[in-house]
Every structure is written in C-alpha cells, then in structure tokens.
Design a protein around this motif. Structure first.
Motif, PDB file in Angstrom:
ATOM      1  N   LYS A   1       0.833  -1.204   0.000  1.00 58.10           N
ATOM      2  CA  LYS A   1       0.000   0.000   0.000  1.00 58.10           C
ATOM      3  C   LYS A   1       0.867   1.252   0.000  1.00 58.10           C
ATOM      4  N   THR A   2       1.955   1.208   0.766  1.00 62.14           N
ATOM      5  CA  THR A   2       2.870   2.356   0.820  1.00 62.14           C
ATOM      6  C   THR A   2       3.501   2.605  -0.546  1.00 62.14           C
ATOM      7  N   ALA A   3       3.940   1.526  -1.207  1.00 54.13           N
ATOM      8  CA  ALA A   3       4.566   1.673  -2.523  1.00 54.13           C
ATOM      9  C   ALA A   3       3.566   2.259  -3.512  1.00 54.13           C
ATOM     10  N   PHE A   4       2.328   1.778  -3.473  1.00 49.48           N
ATOM     11  CA  PHE A   4       1.297   2.294  -4.379  1.00 49.48           C
ATOM     12  C   PHE A   4       1.063   3.776  -4.137  1.00 49.48           C
ATOM     13  N   LEU A   5       0.935   4.156  -2.851  1.00 50.89           N
ATOM     14  CA  LEU A   5       0.702   5.574  -2.536  1.00 50.89           C
ATOM     15  C   LEU A   5       1.843   6.436  -3.072  1.00 50.89           C
ATOM     16  N   THR A   6       3.095   5.962  -2.862  1.00 51.08           N
ATOM     17  CA  THR A   6       4.257   6.720  -3.314  1.00 51.08           C
ATOM     18  C   THR A   6       4.210   6.945  -4.824  1.00 51.08           C
ATOM     19  N   PHE A   7       3.960   5.871  -5.586  1.00 49.51           N
ATOM     20  CA  PHE A   7       3.967   5.993  -7.044  1.00 49.51           C
ATOM     21  C   PHE A   7       2.782   6.816  -7.548  1.00 49.51           C
ATOM     22  N   SER A   8       1.587   6.634  -6.935  1.00 51.89           N
ATOM     23  CA  SER A   8       0.437   7.355  -7.478  1.00 51.89           C
ATOM     24  C   SER A   8       0.524   8.850  -7.154  1.00 51.89           C
ATOM     25  N   ILE A   9       0.944   9.198  -5.949  1.00 48.19           N
ATOM     26  CA  ILE A   9       1.125  10.627  -5.648  1.00 48.19           C
ATOM     27  C   ILE A   9       2.228  11.201  -6.533  1.00 48.19           C
ATOM     28  N   GLY A  10       3.287  10.412  -6.731  1.00 51.81           N
ATOM     29  CA  GLY A  10       4.371  10.841  -7.620  1.00 51.81           C
ATOM     30  C   GLY A  10       3.848  11.125  -9.020  1.00 51.81           C
ATOM     31  N   ALA A  11       2.979  10.234  -9.526  1.00 47.73           N
ATOM     32  CA  ALA A  11       2.433  10.410 -10.874  1.00 47.73           C
ATOM     33  C   ALA A  11       1.580  11.677 -10.937  1.00 47.73           C
ATOM     34  N   MET A  12       0.750  11.892  -9.899  1.00 45.33           N
ATOM     35  CA  MET A  12      -0.122  13.081  -9.901  1.00 45.33           C
ATOM     36  C   MET A  12       0.706  14.364  -9.908  1.00 45.33           C
ATOM     37  N   ILE A  13       1.725  14.409  -9.042  1.00 48.98           N
ATOM     38  CA  ILE A  13       2.553  15.618  -8.968  1.00 48.98           C
ATOM     39  C   ILE A  13       3.270  15.857 -10.293  1.00 48.98           C
ATOM     40  N   THR A  14       3.776  14.752 -10.900  1.00 49.80           N
ATOM     41  CA  THR A  14       4.493  14.905 -12.166  1.00 49.80           C
ATOM     42  C   THR A  14       3.558  15.449 -13.249  1.00 49.80           C
ATOM     43  N   VAL A  15       2.315  14.966 -13.288  1.00 51.06           N
ATOM     44  CA  VAL A  15       1.356  15.468 -14.276  1.00 51.06           C
ATOM     45  C   VAL A  15       1.142  16.973 -14.078  1.00 51.06           C
ATOM     46  N   LEU A  16       0.967  17.388 -12.823  1.00 43.83           N
ATOM     47  CA  LEU A  16       0.809  18.824 -12.552  1.00 43.83           C
ATOM     48  C   LEU A  16       2.010  19.613 -13.062  1.00 43.83           C
ATOM     49  N   LEU A  17       3.215  19.103 -12.743  1.00 45.82           N
ATOM     50  CA  LEU A  17       4.432  19.799 -13.167  1.00 45.82           C
ATOM     51  C   LEU A  17       4.511  19.872 -14.686  1.00 45.82           C
ATOM     52  N   ILE A  18       4.139  18.767 -15.371  1.00 49.31           N
ATOM     53  CA  ILE A  18       4.191  18.748 -16.836  1.00 49.31           C
ATOM     54  C   ILE A  18       3.233  19.792 -17.399  1.00 49.31           C
ATOM     55  N   LEU A  19       1.994  19.811 -16.885  1.00 51.24           N
ATOM     56  CA  LEU A  19       0.986  20.739 -17.396  1.00 51.24           C
ATOM     57  C   LEU A  19       1.464  22.176 -17.342  1.00 51.24           C
ATOM     58  N   PHE A  20       2.131  22.534 -16.248  1.00 51.99           N
ATOM     59  CA  PHE A  20       2.468  23.944 -16.080  1.00 51.99           C
ATOM     60  C   PHE A  20       3.890  24.311 -16.493  1.00 51.99           C
ATOM     61  N   PHE A  21       4.825  23.361 -16.461  1.00 52.96           N
ATOM     62  CA  PHE A  21       6.226  23.761 -16.667  1.00 52.96           C
ATOM     63  C   PHE A  21       6.939  23.113 -17.841  1.00 52.96           C
ATOM     64  N   GLU A  22       6.427  22.022 -18.415  1.00 50.28           N
ATOM     65  CA  GLU A  22       7.226  21.315 -19.422  1.00 50.28           C
ATOM     66  C   GLU A  22       7.170  22.023 -20.772  1.00 50.28           C
ATOM     67  N   GLN A  23       8.360  22.173 -21.381  1.00 49.54           N
ATOM     68  CA  GLN A  23       8.444  22.756 -22.715  1.00 49.54           C
ATOM     69  C   GLN A  23       8.098  21.676 -23.746  1.00 49.54           C
ATOM     70  N   PRO A  24       7.562  22.077 -24.921  1.00 51.51           N
ATOM     71  CA  PRO A  24       7.294  21.068 -25.953  1.00 51.51           C
ATOM     72  C   PRO A  24       8.591  20.449 -26.472  1.00 51.51           C
ATOM     73  N   HIS A  25       8.552  19.134 -26.732  1.00 47.35           N
ATOM     74  CA  HIS A  25       9.710  18.450 -27.317  1.00 47.35           C
ATOM     75  C   HIS A  25       9.300  17.840 -28.656  1.00 47.35           C
ATOM     76  N   ASP A  26      10.317  17.570 -29.500  1.00 46.24           N
ATOM     77  CA  ASP A  26      10.030  17.006 -30.826  1.00 46.24           C
ATOM     78  C   ASP A  26       9.487  15.586 -30.725  1.00 46.24           C
ATOM     79  N   VAL A  27       9.961  14.867 -29.699  1.00 45.75           N
ATOM     80  CA  VAL A  27       9.602  13.454 -29.566  1.00 45.75           C
ATOM     81  C   VAL A  27       8.706  13.306 -28.345  1.00 45.75           C
ATOM     82  N   THR A  28       7.721  12.416 -28.397  1.00 45.20           N
ATOM     83  CA  THR A  28       6.894  12.156 -27.217  1.00 45.20           C
ATOM     84  C   THR A  28       7.160  10.744 -26.696  1.00 45.20           C
ATOM     85  N   LEU A  29       6.613  10.462 -25.505  1.00 39.12           N
ATOM     86  CA  LEU A  29       6.796   9.132 -24.900  1.00 39.12           C
ATOM     87  C   LEU A  29       6.269   8.029 -25.815  1.00 39.12           C
ATOM     88  N   MET A  30       5.244   8.340 -26.629  1.00 42.52           N
ATOM     89  CA  MET A  30       4.655   7.303 -27.485  1.00 42.52           C
ATOM     90  C   MET A  30       5.578   6.958 -28.652  1.00 42.52           C
TER      91      MET A  30
END
Lengths: 146, 152
Positions: B34-63
């Motif tokens: 449960k602790t590992a899940f909480l760590t990864f899911s909160i991590g994912a949420m925070i990263t999404v927030l950071l991406i939305l507001f701070f990430e510059q566009p790149h030529d290549v995407t994760l896909m």
C-alpha cells in the motif's frame, strides 16, 4: 538459499542503475518531466495491481495516518527529476555515488537528531568513516573526469 | 557545472533517505505494498501537474521513443519487492551492502560501455581507487548496521 537471496538483492540494485541509465537519455529525448512520468505512471499501475492482489487485507486506512507520513511520493518526484537531469551530465557512477553520500549523510542526521519520529541515536563513528570514504570516492571519480 | 550536478545528486540522496524514513513508518502501519502504491500514485499526480504547467514542448513524445526505453519502472518496482522479501531473511546490513554493490557494478558497466544510449565514460585508475574506497565505506556501513541489529 541465503546466497540466492543475496544475488537477488544484487540484481535489484543493478535494476536501480538500469532504471537511472534509461531515464537520462529518455529525459533528453522527451523532456525530464515526461521521463519522470514514465516511472511514476507505470510504477503506479504496477504497484496498484500488486496491492490489489497481494496486500494483506484489513490494514488501517491512509486517512488514519498523520498527513506528513503520506508525503513519500512528493519526495520521490524530487529524487527522480534530479536523477534524470544529472545522470547524462556526470555519468551514472558519479550520480549513484553522490546519491549514496546524500543518503548516508542524511540518515546520520535523521538518526542523530531523531527527526521524523525516528528514535534518537547519536552519530556513530562507523557511518561517519563510511561517509568520509564515499566523499573520497566522489573526489576520485570527479578528478578523473575533469 | 560538474560540482553543481554532484551537489544536486547529493540533495537527491538526501530526499531518498527522508523518503525511506517516512515510508518505513507508513509501511509499518498500512503495509509495504500500500505504501509503494501511494508513493507511485502521488508521484504520478505531482508529475502530471508539473508537466501541465512547466514542461516545454519536445520534438519526440513518450509514445514515439523505442518501447524498451519505457521499462524503467519494471526495473525499479521489482527492487521494492525483492527488498521486502530479502531484508527479513538476510538482515538490513547484508541487504544494504548487496544493493549498493549491484548499483555500483551496473553503473560502472553502463558508463564504460555507454549502454542504453548513455555517454561512454571509460574505466580508469581513479575509478578503480574509488571502488576500493566504496568497498571500505560499505564495510563500515555493514559493521554499523550489524551493531544496531544486535543491540535491538
């Protein structure tokens, strides 16, 4: 049996370096934050499945815990972003040794002052010596690269 | 520049050890998975927030990157499971040394051969000496953890 376990743990440690090795170049290609998301997004899905099927039942709820004990994920993001930014610039080995220096140094402080609800244990000489040798190793690798 | 990056990585290590302490406490209450899940899911949420507001566009995407580059989490999550399983059986002292040994060996190999698309940083004498220093450091970490386990 014991040897097998030790080999497994060594493989686990190797996995951490491979993870770092994948992150750096990925961050350069798609952006550091997107690379970080590849870890936390996939990791969240994997650990959700593991928790669903294998977690012991009837453990206390997250909401019964003090809020600050739930902040592990926030700290984790800081770590992974730093990993992604620094690895391509200084190399995996130097990055790992720096991280190790930070870990040992910080856990010395946490134990010494009894932060974060940890039982207070005065600095122990052995870990102090370990930290000194880690710093020497860092200096050697940094010197060799310059 | 190198010094700044090293400093940043040291801060990363500090964050990691705070995280280990915080998660250790939570894990003892609600369980490690449960602790590992909480760590990864909160991590994912925070990263999404950071991406939305701070990430510059790149030529290549994760896909578009080769799929094997996305396997990082598949290397990190097994580590958590192995540690849960092994620490109870071989003790923290041995486990700590074994993890760090694995990390260092693999990172020296990746640097030396430039695996996974990393820059080549060949093995050299200062690096050999550094490994010796780390072996000594590991011995002292081992001794200190063993003394603690004994006194508990």
């Amino acid at each position: 049996m014991k040897l097998l376990l030790i080999l497994m743990v060594i493989a686990g440690g190797m996995g951490l370096s491979v993870e770092a090795g994948l992150l750096g170049p990925l961050g350069v290609a798609v952006g550091d934050l997107w690379a970080t998301l590849s870890i936390f997004g996939v990791g969240a899905i994997l650990t959700f499945l593991l928790m669903l099927f294998f977690s012991p039942r009837e453990t206390p709820s997250f909401f019964q815990q003090p809020g600050w004990t739930l902040t592990g994920g926030i700290l984790g993001v800081g770590y992974v972003v730093i990993l992604t930014i620094t690895a391509p610039k200084i190399g995996i080995a130097m990055m790992m040794i720096s991280v190790l220096a930070g870990q040992v140094g910080k856990s010395l402080l946490i134990d010494h002052f009894g932060w974060l609800g940890v039982e207070r244990r005065p600095v122990n000489k052995q870990r102090m010596i370990a930290l000194v040798f880690i710093c020497i190793a860092l200096a050697l690798i940094a010197g060799g690269q310059a | 520049m190198i010094l700044l990056m090293v400093l940043l990585a040291v801060i990363g290590g500090c964050l990691l050890s705070i995280q280990a302490t915080v998660n250790g406490r939570l894990g003892s209450q609600v369980g490690v998975l449960k602790t590992a899940f909480l760590t990864f899911s909160i991590g994912a949420m925070i990263t999404v927030l950071l991406i939305l507001f701070f990430e510059q566009p790149h030529d290549v995407t994760l896909m578009e990157v080769p799929k094997w580059r996305l396997l990082g989490a598949f290397c990190g999550v097994p580590y958590i499971l192995i540690m849960i399983f092994a620490v109870q059986r071989i003790g923290t002292a041995v486990a700590t040394v074994a993890v760090i040994f694995g990390q260092l060996t693999m990172s020296m190999l990746i640097d030396n051969f430039g695996w996974l698309g990393n820059n080549v940083m060949p093995f050299s004498w200062p690096r050999v000496l550094a490994v010796v220093c780390l072996a000594i450091a590991l011995y002292f970490i081992y001794a200190s953890n063993r003394a603690e386990t004994a006194s508990n």
